[in-house]
Scaffold this active site. Structure first.
Site, PDB file in Angstrom:
ATOM      1  N   HIS A  72       0.841  -1.204   0.000  1.00 17.24           N
ATOM      2  CA  HIS A  72       0.000   0.000   0.000  1.00 17.24           C
ATOM      3  C   HIS A  72       0.875   1.253   0.000  1.00 17.24           C
ATOM      4  O   HIS A  72       1.741   1.401   0.835  1.00 17.24           O
ATOM      5  CB  HIS A  72      -0.929   0.007   1.224  1.00 17.24           C
ATOM      6  N   TYR A 201      -9.286   5.296   7.659  1.00 16.97           N
ATOM      7  CA  TYR A 201      -9.417   5.635   9.077  1.00 16.97           C
ATOM      8  C   TYR A 201     -10.412   6.793   9.139  1.00 16.97           C
ATOM      9  O   TYR A 201     -10.107   7.886   8.655  1.00 16.97           O
ATOM     10  CB  TYR A 201      -8.094   6.106   9.661  1.00 16.97           C
ATOM     11  N   PRO A 293      -4.431   0.126  18.737  1.00 21.26           N
ATOM     12  CA  PRO A 293      -4.165  -0.320  17.362  1.00 21.26           C
ATOM     13  C   PRO A 293      -4.255   0.784  16.306  1.00 21.26           C
ATOM     14  O   PRO A 293      -3.953   0.533  15.137  1.00 21.26           O
ATOM     15  CB  PRO A 293      -5.248  -1.379  17.127  1.00 21.26           C
ATOM     16  N   LYS A 297       0.897  -0.159  15.088  1.00 15.78           N
ATOM     17  CA  LYS A 297       2.291  -0.248  15.539  1.00 15.78           C
ATOM     18  C   LYS A 297       2.623  -1.463  16.405  1.00 15.78           C
ATOM     19  O   LYS A 297       3.801  -1.786  16.575  1.00 15.78           O
ATOM     20  CB  LYS A 297       2.663   1.032  16.323  1.00 15.78           C
ATOM     21  N   TYR A 385       3.820   6.518  10.157  1.00 14.00           N
ATOM     22  CA  TYR A 385       3.013   5.366   9.736  1.00 14.00           C
ATOM     23  C   TYR A 385       3.875   4.304   9.050  1.00 14.00           C
ATOM     24  O   TYR A 385       3.708   3.110   9.302  1.00 14.00           O
ATOM     25  CB  TYR A 385       1.868   5.816   8.824  1.00 14.00           C
TER      26      TYR A 385
HETATM   27  C1  PHB Z   1      -6.018  -4.542  10.672  1.00 11.23           C
HETATM   28  O1  PHB Z   1      -6.097  -4.736   9.457  1.00 11.23           O
HETATM   29  O2  PHB Z   1      -6.340  -5.418  11.500  1.00 11.23           O
HETATM   30  C2  PHB Z   1      -5.529  -3.224  11.148  1.00 11.23           C
HETATM   31  C3  PHB Z   1      -5.028  -2.319  10.239  1.00 11.23           C
HETATM   32  C4  PHB Z   1      -4.589  -1.078  10.669  1.00 11.23           C
HETATM   33  C5  PHB Z   1      -4.665  -0.746  12.006  1.00 11.23           C
HETATM   34  C6  PHB Z   1      -5.166  -1.655  12.927  1.00 11.23           C
HETATM   35  C7  PHB Z   1      -5.601  -2.904  12.491  1.00 11.23           C
HETATM   36  O3  PHB Z   1      -4.273   0.490  12.418  1.00 11.23           O
END
Ligand code: PHB
Ligand code: APR
Length: 394
Positions: A72, A201, A293, A297, A385
């Site tokens: 990505h 997000y 989450p 990280k 990130y």
């Molecule tokens: C996930 O795909 O489980 C996932 C992706 C990004 C995050 C947290 C979880 O920030």
């Protein structure tokens, strides 16, 4: 039994450390409380930084990730319906992330370990650590009703937040730092095509949502929920309806729903202990720190701890550089605190906090608006990130 490094826990930290040490000719035995199937049944993170993907390749466990993982170049932030793309690649001079589930990482590491012949003991009961301050520490545990002893030179505590390793350090040695957030994440996994090519997000009046994926045909979604919520209160249809309301309109129209393969609620917490070493014991990954989450990280921090520790142990065993032992904790903690900061910041910016007053809410909205509206701000988000650099051990 005798080995050079006793590894407690066969999650990503323990398995990755075990493979890297094995490759370097350092003997190790992994003791895991659960069965392999139980370990693989846990659905967790899904975004890998380049530092971690490089380490998996170095460990000889990167082939399937390279074939099936999704690279990505960016992700989307949605602020009350407004979509803003964070161009990770453009803002960081070409860095990207790999979307590949922790379950698959664990499966690949288990396969690599089995192929290498390095020993693992699953269903090891009542693990106890002894003589950590001596130069001959040992571990005792139960297997098939028998009490066994494993002598070693060092112990790597890779046994997660609830493990025995951190608890084996005498009271008064560790300082704990903690923040518990007033909400959790309800996660749902489904065999449906992801709503978007990139992760979304989204901050909304109704709370945060994350739209993630495992492959072109498997989606992973999360909703911010109150701490009092129970999974039983969230039949699939309620989840999909709520997710739709929290997504921008164009994405909501594209959302494909389907039956859940897994659904669970996880609380959000920030936690760090200092130091991460006590005599011959090192704490690695979730055993020493937890992040919410939101910044993706947790797994990546486990990998950077492993990178630092394995490079130190290679010099200790091959070159007699015992002086490097003391460097593990300070080097690991510098990177951990920066990831703690980013995860805390992302969490604070994107979620609705039940107790925030109107002024604080406006300040948070304005801070995020300022960050995404400025090249410097977007660059800061992007460089965190994709993952901050690993510090050299000397
Ligand atoms: C996930 O795909 O489980 C996932 C992706 C990004 C995050 C947290 C979880 O920030
Ligand atoms: N004895 C032996 N094994 C134990 C014990 C014990 N007393 N306690 C826990 N374990 C095992 C757990 O069963 C688990 O398999 O240790 C392992 C720890 O694995 P994780 O919790 O996955 O921790 P870690 O390997 O550090 O992985 C980092 O990144 O995405 C995040 O939190 C997520 O799991 C993830 C973590």
């Amino acid at each position: 039994m005798k080995t050079q490094v006793a590894i407690i826990g066969a999650g990503p930290s323990g398995l990755l450390l075990g493979q890297l040490l094995h490759k370097a000719g350092i003997d190790n035995i992994i003791l895991e409380r659960q069965t392999p199937d139980y370990v693989l049944g846990r659905i967790r993170a899904g975004v890998l930084e380049q530092g971690m993907t490089d380490l998996l390749r170095e460990a000889g466990a990167g082939a399937r990730m390279d074939a099936e993982g999704l690279v990505h170049d960016g992700f989307e932030l949605v602020l009350d319906g407004r979509r803003e793309r964070i161009d990770l690649k453009g803002l960081t001079g070409g860095k990207t992330v790999m979307v590949y589930g922790q379950t698959e990482v664990t499966r690949d590491l288990m396969a690599a370990r089995a192929a290498s012949g390095a020993p693992s003991v699953y269903e090891a009961g009542d693990v106890q650590l002894h003589d950590l301050q001596s130069d001959a520490p040992y571990v005792t545990f139960e297997q098939n009703g028998e009490r066994l002893r494993l002598d070693c030179d060092y112990i790597a505590g890779c046994d997660g937040f609830h493990g025995v390793s951190r608890q084996s350090i005498p009271q008064g040695v560790l300082t704990e730092f903690e923040r518990v957030y007033p909400f959790g994440w309800l996660g749902l996994l489904s065999d449906t095509p992801p709503v978007n090519e990139e992760l979304i997000y989204a901050s909304s009046e109704r709370g945060f949502s994350l739209s993630s994926m495992r492959s072109a045909s498997r989606s992973r979604y999360y909703l911010q929920v109150g701490l009092e919520e129970k999974v039983e209160d969230w039949p699939d249809q309620r989840f999909w309806d709520e997710l739709k309301r929290r997504l921008p309109e164009r994405a909501a129209r594209r959302l494909v729903s389907g039956p859940s393969l897994e659904k669970s609620i996880a609380p959000l917490r920030s936690f760090v202990v200092e130091p991460m070493q006590y005599g011959r014991l090192f704490l690695v990954g979730d055993a020493a720190h937890i992040v919410p989450p939101t910044g993706a990280k947790g797994l990546n921090l486990a990998a950077s701890d492993v990178s630092t520790l394995h490079r130190i142990l290679v010099k200790v065993f091959h070159e007699g550089r015992h002086d490097l032992i003391e460097r593990y904790s300070p080097i690991a903690l510098r990177r951990i605190w920066k990831a703690e900061r980013f995860s805390w910041w992302m969490t604070s910016m994107l979620h609705r906090f039940p107790d925030n007053d109107p002024f604080t809410r406006r300040m948070l909205e304005t801070e995020l608006d300022y960050f995404v509206g400025s090249l410097a701000g977007r660059t800061t988000i992007a460089e965190n990130y994709v993952g901050l650099p690993y510090e050299p051990i000397e």
